[in-house]
Design an enzyme around this catalytic site. Structure first.
Site, mmCIF file in Angstrom:
data_model
loop_
_atom_site.group_PDB
_atom_site.id
_atom_site.type_symbol
_atom_site.label_atom_id
_atom_site.label_comp_id
_atom_site.label_asym_id
_atom_site.label_seq_id
_atom_site.Cartn_x
_atom_site.Cartn_y
_atom_site.Cartn_z
ATOM 1 N N ARG A 49 22.827 22.700 25.779
ATOM 2 C CA ARG A 49 23.105 21.819 24.649
ATOM 3 C C ARG A 49 24.591 21.722 24.336
ATOM 4 O O ARG A 49 25.073 20.664 23.922
ATOM 5 C CB ARG A 49 22.338 22.317 23.404
ATOM 6 C CG ARG A 49 22.327 21.330 22.241
ATOM 7 C CD ARG A 49 21.729 21.938 20.988
ATOM 8 N NE ARG A 49 21.446 20.920 19.963
ATOM 9 C CZ ARG A 49 21.209 21.198 18.692
ATOM 10 N NH1 ARG A 49 21.204 22.456 18.283
ATOM 11 N NH2 ARG A 49 20.977 20.227 17.825
ATOM 12 N N SER A 93 22.538 15.081 17.440
ATOM 13 C CA SER A 93 21.808 15.874 18.418
ATOM 14 C C SER A 93 20.598 16.430 17.685
ATOM 15 O O SER A 93 20.738 17.215 16.745
ATOM 16 C CB SER A 93 22.686 17.012 18.966
ATOM 17 O OG SER A 93 21.932 17.854 19.817
ATOM 18 N N SER A 94 19.414 15.996 18.091
ATOM 19 C CA SER A 94 18.205 16.333 17.341
ATOM 20 C C SER A 94 17.920 17.825 17.355
ATOM 21 O O SER A 94 18.385 18.574 18.224
ATOM 22 C CB SER A 94 16.998 15.581 17.920
ATOM 23 O OG SER A 94 17.174 14.193 17.825
ATOM 24 N N ARG A 95 17.127 18.247 16.390
ATOM 25 C CA ARG A 95 16.716 19.646 16.305
ATOM 26 C C ARG A 95 15.986 20.048 17.585
ATOM 27 O O ARG A 95 15.051 19.356 18.014
ATOM 28 C CB ARG A 95 15.802 19.828 15.094
ATOM 29 C CG ARG A 95 15.340 21.251 14.889
ATOM 30 C CD ARG A 95 14.332 21.347 13.764
ATOM 31 N NE ARG A 95 13.815 22.701 13.685
ATOM 32 C CZ ARG A 95 12.695 23.037 13.047
ATOM 33 N NH1 ARG A 95 11.981 22.115 12.432
ATOM 34 N NH2 ARG A 95 12.299 24.297 13.023
ATOM 35 N N PRO A 96 16.387 21.136 18.250
ATOM 36 C CA PRO A 96 15.749 21.515 19.509
ATOM 37 C C PRO A 96 14.231 21.646 19.433
ATOM 38 O O PRO A 96 13.530 21.257 20.382
ATOM 39 C CB PRO A 96 16.422 22.848 19.853
ATOM 40 C CG PRO A 96 17.794 22.711 19.253
ATOM 41 C CD PRO A 96 17.583 21.967 17.969
#
Length: 389
Positions: free
Chosen positions: A36, A99-102
């Site tokens: 990431r 960046s979306s939540r994993p």
């Protein structure tokens, strides 16, 4: 679900995501090969695990440890505000790329259920991390990603090249999909929609799957997992979500002044009372259930001291409005309504229906998309959600 990481870094995040069930072992090689941190810019506004608020900016140059900790926390990271016009360290008015939540990234990839050889269309490239994960898993030639913002797309391309990956990146209107690469076995959106674009259905193979965040104008949002058969996409919602809206489907909400038209409250409104606390319609699933029934309506809150507030509900045509005054500890609440739509009455009816169905969660609701539009249903397509109006 909240996913906490004890160890800072990729291994700690992976362990937490595996424990939570979001990251399955078939995606673990991609997680390791597409880190990431290679897809996150130097300046980010870390979010919270559940919700849409952001914390103050973290600058990698000034606080590398804080930046690394945020990147490998299970939180969303806002990477752009106000469609790129925001500058400075503040939060900006509207987050416009992230960046979306994993946990959500890998939960949606689990919903997508890809197989070797599948071709995937992604709507919303963002930082490129999701496209990179897909490209590693399926091969670069099997992934097409569409981004409407050319600056965001350029950054994603640089990130992917640095990671040694080159899926097909397209700058364009995500509503149109990408016909030259069709048909696709899977379509996944990393932005939410109010209407599933017809092009997505038409560009998906029979038996293919569309996974997209979906929400009403009123509020609430969930992930729809739709299977395409005979030009119709049909399926249930799998989990709650809170994504940025597809830019071309953002709501155009008239301002408060368009309703009272310069007259002091209550203007021409009729007074009444309600036993339904305004707070009872404020939860995410409650908003979702009410919003399914109240087309063309939205709300806003005016807060006061001591926890009191007014819940305003408006119709998009500016002809109707309602106010409901919440006072902590009260047994009844003052309501004023104006216009041809009695919006608070509609709210009460929608909430009463939801309670009468056993307070269903997202997984009991579903969506059908065909040539006639889209229709929400409860438990089965034969049980459409009623209109509160």
């Amino acid at each position: 679900m909240t996913t906490r990481t004890e160890e800072v870094g990729p291994s700690g995040l992976a362990s937490a995501l595996i424990t939570s069930g979001a990251l399955r072992h078939d995606w673990l090689p991609a997680f390791g090969a597409v880190p990431r941190d290679m897809f996150v810019p130097d300046r980010i506004w870390p979010g919270i695990e559940d919700g849409t608020r952001q914390n103050p900016v973290v600058d990698r140059m000034k606080d590398p440890e804080g930046w690394f900790r945020a990147v490998y926390s299970d939180i969303p990271l806002t990477t752009q505000g106000d469609d790129g016009s925001h500058t400075g360290d503040g939060l900006g008015n509207t987050p416009s790329s992230s960046s979306s939540r994993p946990h959500m990234v890998f939960s949606m990839l689990k919903d997508l259920d890809v197989r070797d050889g599948h071709r995937v269309l992604e709507i919303g490239t963002g930082t490129g991390w999701n496209a990179g994960l897909l490209a590693h898993r399926l091969g670069e030639g099997n992934v097409v990603s569409v981004e409407c913002d050319p600056v965001v797309a350029e950054g994603a391309g640089e990130n992917l090249r640095t990671a040694g990956l080159s899926p097909r990146l397209v700058v364009g209107d995500g509503r149109k999909g990408h016909l030259p690469g069709a048909p696709y076995d899977r379509v996944i959106a990393t932005c939410s929609v109010r209407e599933v674009p017809r092009a997505w259905v038409e560009q998906t193979t029979t038996g293919g799957v569309i996974v997209t965040p979906w929400g009403t104008l009123y509020g609430g949002e969930a992930i729809a997992r739709l299977t395409v058969q005979g030009g119709t996409a049909n399926g249930r919602f799998t989990r709650s979500s809170a994504f940025m809206r597809l830019r071309q489907q953002r709501a155009d909400r008239p301002p408060h002044g368009a309703y009272l038209k310069g007259r002091p409250w209550p203007a021409d409104g009729s007074r009444g009372t309600t036993d339904l606390p305004p707070a009872d319609v404020g939860g995410w699933v409650e908003q979702f259930a009410v919003g399914l029934q109240m087309a063309g309506a939205f709300w806003a809150v005016e807060r006061y001291e001591d926890g009191a507030y007014t819940l305003w509900t408006y119709s998009t045509d500016t002809l109707s409005w309602a106010s409901a005054d919440y006072v902590p500890g009260a047994d009844s609440f003052e309501v004023v309504q104006s216009g041809p739509r009695r919006l608070w009455d509609e709210t009460e009816a929608a909430h009463l229906w939801w309670e009468g169905q056993g307070r269903p969660g997202y997984d009991r609701f579903g969506l059908t998309v065909d040539g006639d539009g889209q229709r929400a249903w409860l438990d089965s397509p034969d049980h459409p959600v009623p209109s509160a109006g």
